[in-house]
Design an enzyme around this catalytic site. Structure first.
Site, PDB file in Angstrom:
ATOM      1  N   CYS A   1       0.741  -1.162   0.256  1.00  0.00           N
ATOM      2  CA  CYS A   1      -0.075   0.139  -0.054  1.00  0.00           C
ATOM      3  C   CYS A   1       0.881   1.307  -0.006  1.00  0.00           C
ATOM      4  O   CYS A   1       1.874   1.379   0.738  1.00  0.00           O
ATOM      5  CB  CYS A   1      -0.967  -0.207   1.248  1.00  0.00           C
ATOM      6  SG  CYS A   1      -1.699   1.601   1.811  1.00  0.00           S
ATOM      7  N   GLU A   2       0.601   2.197  -0.936  1.00  0.00           N
ATOM      8  CA  GLU A   2       1.522   3.295  -0.794  1.00  0.00           C
ATOM      9  C   GLU A   2       1.230   4.350   0.143  1.00  0.00           C
ATOM     10  O   GLU A   2       1.961   5.399   0.381  1.00  0.00           O
ATOM     11  CB  GLU A   2       1.328   3.992  -2.455  1.00  0.00           C
ATOM     12  CG  GLU A   2      -0.115   4.766  -2.535  1.00  0.00           C
ATOM     13  CD  GLU A   2      -0.163   5.228  -3.824  1.00  0.00           C
ATOM     14  OE1 GLU A   2      -1.134   6.068  -4.151  1.00  0.00           O
ATOM     15  OE2 GLU A   2       0.464   4.701  -4.925  1.00  0.00           O
ATOM     16  N   HIS A   3       0.099   3.878   0.839  1.00  0.00           N
ATOM     17  CA  HIS A   3      -0.063   4.996   1.959  1.00  0.00           C
ATOM     18  C   HIS A   3       0.700   4.586   3.389  1.00  0.00           C
ATOM     19  O   HIS A   3       0.647   5.645   4.160  1.00  0.00           O
ATOM     20  CB  HIS A   3      -1.822   5.165   2.165  1.00  0.00           C
ATOM     21  CG  HIS A   3      -2.351   5.450   1.011  1.00  0.00           C
ATOM     22  ND1 HIS A   3      -3.387   5.282   0.635  1.00  0.00           N
ATOM     23  CD2 HIS A   3      -2.254   6.654   0.023  1.00  0.00           C
ATOM     24  CE1 HIS A   3      -4.171   5.557  -0.496  1.00  0.00           C
ATOM     25  NE2 HIS A   3      -3.223   6.375  -0.775  1.00  0.00           N
ATOM     26  N   HIS A   4       0.864   3.481   3.550  1.00  0.00           N
ATOM     27  CA  HIS A   4       1.227   3.172   4.642  1.00  0.00           C
ATOM     28  C   HIS A   4       2.583   2.189   4.585  1.00  0.00           C
ATOM     29  O   HIS A   4       3.121   1.596   5.480  1.00  0.00           O
ATOM     30  CB  HIS A   4       0.094   2.183   5.550  1.00  0.00           C
ATOM     31  CG  HIS A   4      -0.992   3.171   5.914  1.00  0.00           C
ATOM     32  ND1 HIS A   4      -2.111   2.931   5.176  1.00  0.00           N
ATOM     33  CD2 HIS A   4      -1.139   4.237   6.877  1.00  0.00           C
ATOM     34  CE1 HIS A   4      -3.021   3.846   5.661  1.00  0.00           C
ATOM     35  NE2 HIS A   4      -2.376   4.483   6.488  1.00  0.00           N
TER      36      HIS A   4
ATOM     37  N   GLN B   1      -5.217  -0.413  -4.481  1.00  0.00           N
ATOM     38  CA  GLN B   1      -5.786  -1.414  -5.180  1.00  0.00           C
ATOM     39  C   GLN B   1      -6.535  -0.945  -6.387  1.00  0.00           C
ATOM     40  O   GLN B   1      -6.653  -1.732  -7.772  1.00  0.00           O
ATOM     41  CB  GLN B   1      -6.822  -2.230  -4.347  1.00  0.00           C
ATOM     42  CG  GLN B   1      -7.599  -3.706  -4.973  1.00  0.00           C
ATOM     43  CD  GLN B   1      -8.370  -4.304  -4.179  1.00  0.00           C
ATOM     44  OE1 GLN B   1      -7.803  -4.280  -2.958  1.00  0.00           O
ATOM     45  NE2 GLN B   1      -9.440  -4.891  -4.755  1.00  0.00           N
TER      46      GLN B   1
ATOM     47  N   HIS C   1      -6.159  -6.030   2.984  1.00  0.00           N
ATOM     48  CA  HIS C   1      -5.115  -4.789   3.306  1.00  0.00           C
ATOM     49  C   HIS C   1      -4.806  -5.024   4.668  1.00  0.00           C
ATOM     50  O   HIS C   1      -5.622  -4.791   5.539  1.00  0.00           O
ATOM     51  CB  HIS C   1      -5.869  -3.604   2.906  1.00  0.00           C
ATOM     52  CG  HIS C   1      -6.208  -3.474   1.424  1.00  0.00           C
ATOM     53  ND1 HIS C   1      -5.809  -2.470   0.576  1.00  0.00           N
ATOM     54  CD2 HIS C   1      -7.331  -4.254   0.760  1.00  0.00           C
ATOM     55  CE1 HIS C   1      -5.954  -2.686  -0.565  1.00  0.00           C
ATOM     56  NE2 HIS C   1      -6.971  -3.648  -0.389  1.00  0.00           N
TER      57      HIS C   1
ATOM     58  N   CYS D   1      -3.239  -2.644   6.105  1.00  0.00           N
ATOM     59  CA  CYS D   1      -3.506  -1.042   6.682  1.00  0.00           C
ATOM     60  C   CYS D   1      -4.919  -1.215   7.331  1.00  0.00           C
ATOM     61  O   CYS D   1      -5.246  -0.433   8.426  1.00  0.00           O
ATOM     62  CB  CYS D   1      -3.378  -0.047   5.634  1.00  0.00           C
ATOM     63  SG  CYS D   1      -4.159  -0.089   4.315  1.00  0.00           S
TER      64      CYS D   1
END
Length: 190
Positions: free
Chosen positions: A75-78, A116, A144, A146
Site C-alpha cells: 500500500c502506497e499510503h502505509h 488496489q 489490506h 492497513c
C-alpha cells in the site's frame, strides 16, 4: 543508494526505541533493503517487452480467462502489504497473448507501491493497449493490512475492485459471462 536505504532503516529502528546493534537486528537493514528491492521490482520491468514477445496469431474470438492469480503488493499510503487474487479476461482480436504473460503482467504492477483501484486499472489498460483486445475485464479481491493491523482493525475484510474495457463494458452478456466464470466453483481436477 543501498547504503542510504540501510541508514534510514537503522535510524527508524532507533526512533521506535530499538537497538540496531543487538544480535537479531544487526542484518535487518540489509534484509529490508533486499526485501524492498524485490517488492518494488515492477518499476524496472517493461510491460511492452513482456507482452509483445508473446503475441500469436489466432482465429479465437471468445473469452480467455486466467483466474485466481495470487498477488502481493505494498500500500502506497502505509507501506503495508495487501494481497489477494486477480481475475483477468480478454476477448482476442486476431491475436492471443501467451497465458503465462498475464500473471507476469499482474506482477509488474503489483510490485510497485500501489492502491488496489489503480492496480486494477493498470492491468486492464496494459492489456487493452498492448494486446489489441476487443475487451478486457479485471477483478481484484484483496485483504489490506492497513485495514486489518491498524486503523479500524477489521480482520478478514476484503476489498473488490473491477475494471472493464471495450466489449466487457458495452455488452451485458459478455460482462455477465465474465462475472459468472470468476464466481463459479473450479471444475479442474488433476
Amino acid at each position: 543508494m543501498q547504503e542510504e536505504f540501510e541508514n534510514c532503516i537503522t535510524t527508524m529502528l532507533k526512533i521506535i526505541g530499538e537497538n540496531p546493534q543487538r544480535e537479531g537486528l544487526l542484518k535487518t537493514p540489509k534484509r529490508v533493503f533486499k526485501a524492498y528491492e524485490f517488492l518494488s521490482s515492477g518499476y524496472y520491468q517493461d510491460v511492452k517487452e513482456i507482452l509483445n514477445n508473446a503475441l500469436f496469431e489466432s482465429s479465437n474470438n471468445e473469452m480467455v480467462l486466467v483466474r485466481d492469480i495470487e498477488f502481493y503488493s505494498l500500500c502506497e499510503h502505509h507501506l503495508l502489504p495487501f494481497f489477494g487474487r486477480v481475475h483477468v479476461a480478454y476477448i482476442p482480436d486476431k491475436k492471443v497473448v501467451g497465458l503465462s504473460k498475464i500473471p507476469r503482467l499482474v506482477e509488474v504492477f503489483a510490485r510497485r507501491l500501489q492502491i488496489q483501484e489503480q492496480l486494477t486499472e493498470q492491468i486492464a489498460e496494459a492489456l487493452m493497449e498492448n494486446v489489441g483486445a476487443k475487451g478486457v475485464g479485471v477483478v481484484i479481491e484483496a485483504r489490506h493490512m492497513c485495514v486489518e493491523m491498524r486503523g479500524v482493525q477489521k480482520a478478514n475484510s476484503t476489498t473488490s475492485t473491477s475494471a472493464l474495457r471495450g466489449i466487457f463494458l458495452k455488452n451485458q452478456k459478455t460482462r455477465e459471462e465474465f462475472f459468472s466464470l470468476i464466481n463459479s466453483p473450479k471444475q479442474v481436477r488433476f
